[in-house]
Design an enzyme around this catalytic site. Sequence first.
Site, PDB file in Angstrom:
ATOM      1  N   TYR A 122       0.817  -1.216   0.000  1.00 20.17           N
ATOM      2  CA  TYR A 122       0.000   0.000   0.000  1.00 20.17           C
ATOM      3  C   TYR A 122       0.853   1.269   0.000  1.00 20.17           C
ATOM      4  CZ  TYR A 122      -2.973  -3.758   1.636  1.00 20.17           C
ATOM      5  OH  TYR A 122      -3.604  -4.958   1.783  1.00 20.17           O
ATOM      6  N   TYR A 170     -12.578  -7.128   5.242  1.00 17.79           N
ATOM      7  CA  TYR A 170     -11.393  -7.194   4.370  1.00 17.79           C
ATOM      8  C   TYR A 170     -11.103  -8.665   4.103  1.00 17.79           C
ATOM      9  CZ  TYR A 170      -6.583  -7.176   2.760  1.00 17.79           C
ATOM     10  OH  TYR A 170      -5.443  -7.386   2.011  1.00 17.79           O
ATOM     11  N   ASP A 190     -14.067 -16.617   6.472  1.00 20.15           N
ATOM     12  CA  ASP A 190     -12.676 -16.228   6.253  1.00 20.15           C
ATOM     13  C   ASP A 190     -11.988 -16.200   7.611  1.00 20.15           C
ATOM     14  OD1 ASP A 190     -10.270 -14.956   5.872  1.00 20.15           O
ATOM     15  OD2 ASP A 190     -11.072 -13.308   4.658  1.00 20.15           O
ATOM     16  N   LYS A 231      -2.119 -17.366   7.023  1.00 17.94           N
ATOM     17  CA  LYS A 231      -1.300 -16.660   8.000  1.00 17.94           C
ATOM     18  C   LYS A 231      -0.567 -17.602   8.934  1.00 17.94           C
ATOM     19  CE  LYS A 231      -3.585 -12.141   7.869  1.00 17.94           C
ATOM     20  NZ  LYS A 231      -2.511 -11.413   7.228  1.00 17.94           N
TER      21      LYS A 231
END
Length: 431
Positions: A19, A147, A246, A275
């Site tokens: 980003y 997200y 998720d 992760k």
Amino acid sequence: MRSSQELLEFDRRHIWHPYGPMPASVQSRLVTQAEGVYLQLADGAEVIDGMSSWWAACHGHRHPALVAAAQRQIETMPHVMFGGLTHAPAINVANSLVELAPDGLDKVFFADSGSVSVEVAIKMALQYQRGQGHPERTGLLTWRSGYHGDTFGAMSVCDPEGGMHALWHGVLATQRFAPAPPVRDCEPEETQRYLEEMERNIDATTAAIIIEPVVQGAGGMRFHDPALVAGIRELCDRHDLVFIADEIATGFGRTGELFATSGAGVTPDIMCVGKALTGGFMTLAAAMTTEKVAAAISSPAGGGALMHGPTFMANPLACAVAHASVELIASRYWCDTVPRIEAELTTGLAGLDRQPGVADVRVLGAIAVVEMDTAVDMEATTAAALAEGVWLRPFGRLIYAMPPFVSTTEQIDTITRALRSAASAAQSQPR
């Protein structure tokens, strides 16, 4: 290039970071070594990784069991294609995942990253609906402040206005969004009203509901009650929708439950994990699903096969490390450390929510969030945390920490001091 400054200047001018612009507007810190909960910086500083390196290094860095698994595997077979071939590391980690996951999630698709596992989950849901005789069901329903990743399918179910992907409005697939869920400890009546609002967003084109259960991550670090997750399971059952959970950020004990959906007492139709799956060693994720979904996908109407196949799918090296990481999770050592960490974070941050400029302080499992009332200066707040010996990465209005599960009481005390210092730095910035 030999000096740290030469390395950093090349990095700033030539290498994109998450980003960020090109060249970078702020110089990154150069890390030379990681061990346990600590990062060694090129300037000689040793700092606690209060982020678990974006929530992945849950066991700390270079855990001996993971190092040993990687060393054994790299000596025999670092990689082999998964098309037409298979190998023990993939089979072993899949077996461990099936044993740990909510009952019924016994079909495993290995993906390259969390974002890709969401892409696969979306494909699964759409192919399932085709296999069920509903090709018109092509849309997804979710809630705001979510997200799910940076690839295009995943971006389409991130918050379209308050998230990071508003630039792509008009390019992404148009999905349906309910309001952001009510926060944790809301009244049961509010939960019921919200679920009724969610149900009103379901129409004949809806294929699936996708959410981050209990904790919304990079979309706002918001917490909600498990009752909402159970309610969404009921909505999906009532309308024959696919429930996609998720759990890339929430899985493997981060919230204090093995999986957030398990803590809510439900089994999703598809669950994404990533992760912490490899303990922060390398990228690997998985989308897990049920026999019912797999059968519909594999039927002629569903396409006959799941139409996805990454080059590095089920990379043996990643799978070997993931198996070691999942076995550590299965040992349940975190069942002692995560509740302690939660208590220590709560104590260490007590009263901070009464300070000027602080909108909220919340803790759940090994997650602590300090929400300011305006966007923070990332560099100033990061520098304040580093001065206390902790690496944090604030964003937007949020200063947060997700410590490794192996953090000691003294290390958690240091992290809470760093969160307080970062909040003070944010309070002193011009308004």
